[in-house]
Design an enzyme around this catalytic site. Structure first.
Site, PDB file in Angstrom:
ATOM      1  N   HIS A  31       0.841  -1.207   0.000  1.00 32.68           N
ATOM      2  CA  HIS A  31       0.000   0.000   0.000  1.00 32.68           C
ATOM      3  C   HIS A  31       0.877   1.259   0.000  1.00 32.68           C
ATOM      4  O   HIS A  31       0.610   2.216  -0.739  1.00 32.68           O
ATOM      5  CB  HIS A  31      -0.875   0.075   1.264  1.00 32.68           C
ATOM      6  CG  HIS A  31      -1.948  -0.960   1.373  1.00 32.68           C
ATOM      7  ND1 HIS A  31      -2.094  -1.770   2.482  1.00 32.68           N
ATOM      8  CD2 HIS A  31      -2.967  -1.301   0.540  1.00 32.68           C
ATOM      9  CE1 HIS A  31      -3.155  -2.548   2.328  1.00 32.68           C
ATOM     10  NE2 HIS A  31      -3.704  -2.290   1.159  1.00 32.68           N
ATOM     11  N   ARG A  81      -2.371  -6.295  -8.227  1.00 38.59           N
ATOM     12  CA  ARG A  81      -1.326  -7.256  -7.908  1.00 38.59           C
ATOM     13  C   ARG A  81      -1.247  -8.349  -8.966  1.00 38.59           C
ATOM     14  O   ARG A  81      -0.312  -8.433  -9.706  1.00 38.59           O
ATOM     15  CB  ARG A  81      -1.563  -7.874  -6.526  1.00 38.59           C
ATOM     16  CG  ARG A  81      -1.168  -6.954  -5.410  1.00 38.59           C
ATOM     17  CD  ARG A  81      -1.744  -7.385  -4.106  1.00 38.59           C
ATOM     18  NE  ARG A  81      -3.193  -7.273  -4.122  1.00 38.59           N
ATOM     19  CZ  ARG A  81      -3.958  -7.403  -3.067  1.00 38.59           C
ATOM     20  NH1 ARG A  81      -3.430  -7.697  -1.908  1.00 38.59           N
ATOM     21  NH2 ARG A  81      -5.257  -7.260  -3.157  1.00 38.59           N
ATOM     22  N   SER A 128      -2.983  -7.673   3.002  1.00 35.09           N
ATOM     23  CA  SER A 128      -3.250  -7.476   4.443  1.00 35.09           C
ATOM     24  C   SER A 128      -3.848  -8.728   5.072  1.00 35.09           C
ATOM     25  O   SER A 128      -3.498  -9.090   6.191  1.00 35.09           O
ATOM     26  CB  SER A 128      -4.244  -6.331   4.655  1.00 35.09           C
ATOM     27  OG  SER A 128      -3.708  -5.115   4.236  1.00 35.09           O
TER      28      SER A 128
HETATM   29  P1  ADP Z   1     -10.034  -3.153  -0.342  1.00 41.66           P
HETATM   30  O1  ADP Z   1     -10.925  -3.483   0.815  1.00 41.66           O
HETATM   31  O2  ADP Z   1     -10.506  -2.004  -1.172  1.00 41.66           O
HETATM   32  O3  ADP Z   1      -9.578  -4.339  -1.167  1.00 41.66           O
HETATM   33  P2  ADP Z   1      -7.282  -3.057   0.563  1.00 41.66           P
HETATM   34  O4  ADP Z   1      -6.746  -2.251   1.702  1.00 41.66           O
HETATM   35  O5  ADP Z   1      -7.163  -4.527   0.661  1.00 41.66           O
HETATM   36  O6  ADP Z   1      -8.749  -2.557   0.416  1.00 41.66           O
HETATM   37  O7  ADP Z   1      -6.596  -2.611  -0.786  1.00 41.66           O
HETATM   38  C1  ADP Z   1      -6.684  -1.306  -1.270  1.00 41.66           C
HETATM   39  C2  ADP Z   1      -6.051  -1.240  -2.658  1.00 41.66           C
HETATM   40  O8  ADP Z   1      -4.665  -1.519  -2.554  1.00 41.66           O
HETATM   41  C3  ADP Z   1      -6.598  -2.230  -3.670  1.00 41.66           C
HETATM   42  O9  ADP Z   1      -6.604  -1.607  -4.937  1.00 41.66           O
HETATM   43  C4  ADP Z   1      -5.594  -3.350  -3.641  1.00 41.66           C
HETATM   44  O10 ADP Z   1      -5.580  -4.065  -4.867  1.00 41.66           O
HETATM   45  C5  ADP Z   1      -4.313  -2.555  -3.448  1.00 41.66           C
HETATM   46  N1  ADP Z   1      -3.248  -3.358  -2.849  1.00 41.66           N
HETATM   47  C6  ADP Z   1      -3.317  -4.141  -1.758  1.00 41.66           C
HETATM   48  N2  ADP Z   1      -2.125  -4.728  -1.510  1.00 41.66           N
HETATM   49  C7  ADP Z   1      -1.269  -4.297  -2.488  1.00 41.66           C
HETATM   50  C8  ADP Z   1       0.112  -4.571  -2.820  1.00 41.66           C
HETATM   51  N3  ADP Z   1       0.832  -5.428  -2.106  1.00 41.66           N
HETATM   52  N4  ADP Z   1       0.640  -3.942  -3.897  1.00 41.66           N
HETATM   53  C9  ADP Z   1      -0.121  -3.106  -4.629  1.00 41.66           C
HETATM   54  N5  ADP Z   1      -1.420  -2.823  -4.400  1.00 41.66           N
HETATM   55  C10 ADP Z   1      -1.997  -3.411  -3.341  1.00 41.66           C
END
Ligand code: ADP
Length: 167
Positions: A20, A98, A136
């Site tokens: 993130h 991802r 996460s």
């Molecule tokens: P949501 O509940 O919207 O999925 P997340 O916090 O899991 O919330 O993810 C928010 C955004 O960050 C999403 O677009 C997700 O694909 C992206 N994301 C999560 N982990 C990574 C990572 N390791 N690298 C790049 N983008 C990520």
């Protein structure tokens, strides 16, 4: 109407990972302002409260502010994403992609948002090769079982995870 290019990066951030943080830094570089929208999202059963998640994002990206181009703001939200985007005058929704497995969901969400708000563009940034496997949900699973998550999150987050979940 502002002439600034404002983007919103929405997520649950439960908790913020290195993946993130990487997306936040990269998106801030191509926008005048990035709003990190922390979704209250009770449906996902977050382990950190909304205030904790906002605070953790703030701490993790403190070093990015000012040094990285666009300014960054962190705001909790509960409303429909496009309504929140309008509230903060964002014309870009930033998401991180991802793997192929993210694609279907992101494509569908981007398409539905585009139908509802054709003036707001979804911009997907490819996850960096260093972080593309980090999620996460998996970090929490590993931390729950006392595994080492130091490659996936910062030392600060690691500590908070073990306080919250560790045995
Ligand atoms: P949501 O509940 O919207 O999925 P997340 O916090 O899991 O919330 O993810 C928010 C955004 O960050 C999403 O677009 C997700 O694909 C992206 N994301 C999560 N982990 C990574 C990572 N390791 N690298 C790049 N983008 C990520």
């Amino acid at each position: 109407m502002t002439s600034q290019k404002i983007g919103i990066y929405p997520g649950t951030f439960d908790p913020i990972t290195n993946g993130h943080a990487d997306i936040i830094g990269r998106a801030a570089r191509v926008l005048d302002k990035l709003v990190v929208g922390v979704a209250i999202n009770p449906g996902k059963g977050p382990i950190f409260t909304i205030d904790e998640r906002v605070e953790l994002v703030r701490e993790e990206i403190a070093h990015l502010d000012n040094s990285n181009g666009g300014m960054i703001e962190i705001i909790p939200f509960q409303s429909l994403l496009i309504h929140f985007a309008r509230e903060v005058e964002a014309t870009v929704i930033v998401r991180g992609l991802r793997a192929v497995s993210d694609f279907d969901y992101e494509f569908q969400m981007a398409s539905m948002n585009a139908k509802m708000a054709p003036d707001i563009e979804t911009l997907c940034l490819m996850a960096s090769d260093k972080y593309h496997f980090i999620a996460s949900s998996l970090v929490k699973e590993i931390a729950k079982l006392n595994g080492d998550v130091s490659q996936f999150v910062s030392p600060r987050i690691q500590e908070r995870l073990s306080e919250r979940l560790g045995g």
